[in-house]
Design a protein around this motif. Sequence first.
Motif, PDB file in Angstrom:
ATOM      1  N   ARG A  34       2.829   6.237  -5.493  1.00  0.00           N
ATOM      2  CA  ARG A  34       3.113   6.288  -6.929  1.00  0.00           C
ATOM      3  C   ARG A  34       1.871   6.202  -7.809  1.00  0.00           C
ATOM      4  O   ARG A  34       1.933   6.504  -8.995  1.00  0.00           O
ATOM      5  CB  ARG A  34       4.039   5.132  -7.310  1.00  0.00           C
ATOM      6  N   PHE A  35       0.747   5.739  -7.243  1.00  0.00           N
ATOM      7  CA  PHE A  35      -0.447   5.574  -8.081  1.00  0.00           C
ATOM      8  C   PHE A  35      -1.613   6.405  -7.549  1.00  0.00           C
ATOM      9  O   PHE A  35      -2.113   7.293  -8.238  1.00  0.00           O
ATOM     10  CB  PHE A  35      -0.836   4.093  -8.174  1.00  0.00           C
ATOM     11  N   LEU A  36      -2.028   6.133  -6.308  1.00  0.00           N
ATOM     12  CA  LEU A  36      -3.239   6.806  -5.819  1.00  0.00           C
ATOM     13  C   LEU A  36      -3.065   8.315  -5.738  1.00  0.00           C
ATOM     14  O   LEU A  36      -3.925   9.067  -6.208  1.00  0.00           O
ATOM     15  CB  LEU A  36      -3.625   6.273  -4.440  1.00  0.00           C
ATOM     16  N   LYS A  37      -1.959   8.763  -5.153  1.00  0.00           N
ATOM     17  CA  LYS A  37      -1.802  10.224  -4.991  1.00  0.00           C
ATOM     18  C   LYS A  37      -1.706  10.916  -6.346  1.00  0.00           C
ATOM     19  O   LYS A  37      -2.509  11.816  -6.630  1.00  0.00           O
ATOM     20  CB  LYS A  37      -0.591  10.547  -4.114  1.00  0.00           C
ATOM     21  N   PRO A  38      -0.752  10.543  -7.225  1.00  0.00           N
ATOM     22  CA  PRO A  38      -0.662  11.288  -8.489  1.00  0.00           C
ATOM     23  C   PRO A  38      -1.827  11.032  -9.444  1.00  0.00           C
ATOM     24  O   PRO A  38      -2.285  11.947 -10.119  1.00  0.00           O
ATOM     25  CB  PRO A  38       0.660  10.820  -9.103  1.00  0.00           C
TER      26      PRO A  38
ATOM     27  N   ILE B 144       0.830  -1.201   0.000  1.00  0.00           N
ATOM     28  CA  ILE B 144       0.000   0.000   0.000  1.00  0.00           C
ATOM     29  C   ILE B 144       0.876   1.267   0.000  1.00  0.00           C
ATOM     30  O   ILE B 144       0.459   2.315  -0.486  1.00  0.00           O
ATOM     31  CB  ILE B 144      -0.988  -0.017   1.207  1.00  0.00           C
ATOM     32  N   ILE B 145       2.120   1.134   0.497  1.00  0.00           N
ATOM     33  CA  ILE B 145       2.980   2.328   0.583  1.00  0.00           C
ATOM     34  C   ILE B 145       3.358   2.819  -0.826  1.00  0.00           C
ATOM     35  O   ILE B 145       3.002   3.948  -1.198  1.00  0.00           O
ATOM     36  CB  ILE B 145       4.212   2.070   1.482  1.00  0.00           C
ATOM     37  N   PRO B 146       4.045   1.998  -1.663  1.00  0.00           N
ATOM     38  CA  PRO B 146       4.302   2.493  -3.021  1.00  0.00           C
ATOM     39  C   PRO B 146       3.023   2.707  -3.830  1.00  0.00           C
ATOM     40  O   PRO B 146       2.970   3.606  -4.680  1.00  0.00           O
ATOM     41  CB  PRO B 146       5.185   1.407  -3.654  1.00  0.00           C
ATOM     42  N   PHE B 147       1.993   1.923  -3.546  1.00  0.00           N
ATOM     43  CA  PHE B 147       0.748   2.086  -4.312  1.00  0.00           C
ATOM     44  C   PHE B 147       0.138   3.469  -4.049  1.00  0.00           C
ATOM     45  O   PHE B 147      -0.284   4.156  -4.983  1.00  0.00           O
ATOM     46  CB  PHE B 147      -0.235   0.968  -3.933  1.00  0.00           C
ATOM     47  N   VAL B 148       0.124   3.884  -2.798  1.00  0.00           N
ATOM     48  CA  VAL B 148      -0.419   5.213  -2.478  1.00  0.00           C
ATOM     49  C   VAL B 148       0.468   6.305  -3.074  1.00  0.00           C
ATOM     50  O   VAL B 148      -0.017   7.252  -3.714  1.00  0.00           O
ATOM     51  CB  VAL B 148      -0.551   5.396  -0.947  1.00  0.00           C
TER      52      VAL B 148
ATOM     53  N   GLY C 249       3.223  12.362  -5.048  1.00  0.00           N
ATOM     54  CA  GLY C 249       3.532  11.243  -4.166  1.00  0.00           C
ATOM     55  C   GLY C 249       4.890  11.450  -3.520  1.00  0.00           C
ATOM     56  O   GLY C 249       5.707  12.232  -4.005  1.00  0.00           O
ATOM     57  N   ASP C 250       5.116  10.731  -2.425  1.00  0.00           N
ATOM     58  CA  ASP C 250       6.391  10.802  -1.718  1.00  0.00           C
ATOM     59  C   ASP C 250       7.257   9.640  -2.226  1.00  0.00           C
ATOM     60  O   ASP C 250       7.156   8.509  -1.745  1.00  0.00           O
ATOM     61  CB  ASP C 250       6.112  10.688  -0.211  1.00  0.00           C
ATOM     62  N   GLU C 251       8.089   9.933  -3.247  1.00  0.00           N
ATOM     63  CA  GLU C 251       8.881   8.881  -3.886  1.00  0.00           C
ATOM     64  C   GLU C 251       9.887   8.253  -2.921  1.00  0.00           C
ATOM     65  O   GLU C 251      10.130   7.046  -2.969  1.00  0.00           O
ATOM     66  CB  GLU C 251       9.582   9.442  -5.141  1.00  0.00           C
ATOM     67  N   ALA C 252      10.442   9.049  -2.022  1.00  0.00           N
ATOM     68  CA  ALA C 252      11.422   8.497  -1.069  1.00  0.00           C
ATOM     69  C   ALA C 252      10.744   7.458  -0.177  1.00  0.00           C
ATOM     70  O   ALA C 252      11.305   6.397   0.106  1.00  0.00           O
ATOM     71  CB  ALA C 252      12.020   9.615  -0.232  1.00  0.00           C
ATOM     72  N   ARG C 253       9.517   7.738   0.228  1.00  0.00           N
ATOM     73  CA  ARG C 253       8.782   6.789   1.085  1.00  0.00           C
ATOM     74  C   ARG C 253       8.515   5.492   0.312  1.00  0.00           C
ATOM     75  O   ARG C 253       8.667   4.389   0.855  1.00  0.00           O
ATOM     76  CB  ARG C 253       7.476   7.456   1.530  1.00  0.00           C
TER      77      ARG C 253
ATOM     78  N   LEU D 244       0.943  -1.504 -10.781  1.00  0.00           N
ATOM     79  CA  LEU D 244       0.392  -0.142 -10.910  1.00  0.00           C
ATOM     80  C   LEU D 244       1.327   0.864 -10.236  1.00  0.00           C
ATOM     81  O   LEU D 244       1.385   2.030 -10.632  1.00  0.00           O
ATOM     82  CB  LEU D 244      -1.008  -0.064 -10.294  1.00  0.00           C
ATOM     83  N   ALA D 245       2.047   0.397  -9.217  1.00  0.00           N
ATOM     84  CA  ALA D 245       3.024   1.244  -8.516  1.00  0.00           C
ATOM     85  C   ALA D 245       4.403   1.155  -9.161  1.00  0.00           C
ATOM     86  O   ALA D 245       5.408   1.509  -8.527  1.00  0.00           O
ATOM     87  CB  ALA D 245       3.099   0.834  -7.045  1.00  0.00           C
ATOM     88  N   LYS D 246       4.439   0.668 -10.404  1.00  0.00           N
ATOM     89  CA  LYS D 246       5.695   0.586 -11.183  1.00  0.00           C
ATOM     90  C   LYS D 246       6.742  -0.285 -10.494  1.00  0.00           C
ATOM     91  O   LYS D 246       7.931   0.016 -10.525  1.00  0.00           O
ATOM     92  CB  LYS D 246       6.267   1.979 -11.469  1.00  0.00           C
TER      93      LYS D 246
END
Length: 207
Positions: free
Chosen positions: A111-115, A105-109, A122-126, A172-174
């Motif tokens: 890299r996908f949900l936020k942008p 859910i962390i990369p999904f939020v 999105g917070d790419e570092a996170r 989806l989160a690449k």
Amino acid sequence: MIVYGTSVSPFVRKVLVALNEKGVAFEHKPVPFHADDLGFQAASPTGKIPALDDDGFLLADSTAILHYIEAKHPEPALIPTEAKARGRATWFDKYGDTELFPVLIIPFVERFLKPRLMKQDGDEARAQTAIDEKFPPLLDYLDGQIQGDYLVGNAFSIADIAVATCFHNLRLAKFEVEAGRWPKLAAWVAKTLDRPSFAAAIAAAKN
Ligand SMILES: N[C@@H](CCC(=O)N[C@@H](CS)C(=O)NCC(=O)O)C(=O)O
């Protein structure tokens, strides 16, 4: 039978895949979680997706729904009956929900949900930290569990559904499983997500 919930959700996708595998006809209402839809609210006491309305029988939670579908439409079986296989299939279903989901859910939020859906940066570092630090042990474990075409025994099951669904959200989160590092897992993910049942459930999110 009405299935509530957008199939961007890995848990909704589990239900759609199971119904597709069994060839059961259903109506799909792709609502977001906590939607205003009164039918959905009646079916989902927590507001989470998925939820089901089968001719007035209301049920929430993907695992509960998959067990209901299995009892009502036993063929082809998705929950093994042999003791060890059933135990392992239940384990992997739970593993998807309680181990993979909280990490994906962390990369999904970010890299996908936020942008894409929330129109925020999105917070790419996170996202990258989760991928670098939290994923490798999970992927090492799964790679070590794959012996053949399926996670449990010689048949496609709820185990394959519950774990593979998480990897579509990772796509989806690449994030793709590196074939050089986790070869069995990478091949299993590709083959499982290519099944017609998964392809149709994934396409449902684009409608
Ligand atoms: N264990 C549940 C999890 C369902 C779930 O957490 N769904 C998410 C969407 S992926 C949701 O509705 N979240 C809203 C919330 O937590 O309030 C299942 O298997 O159905």
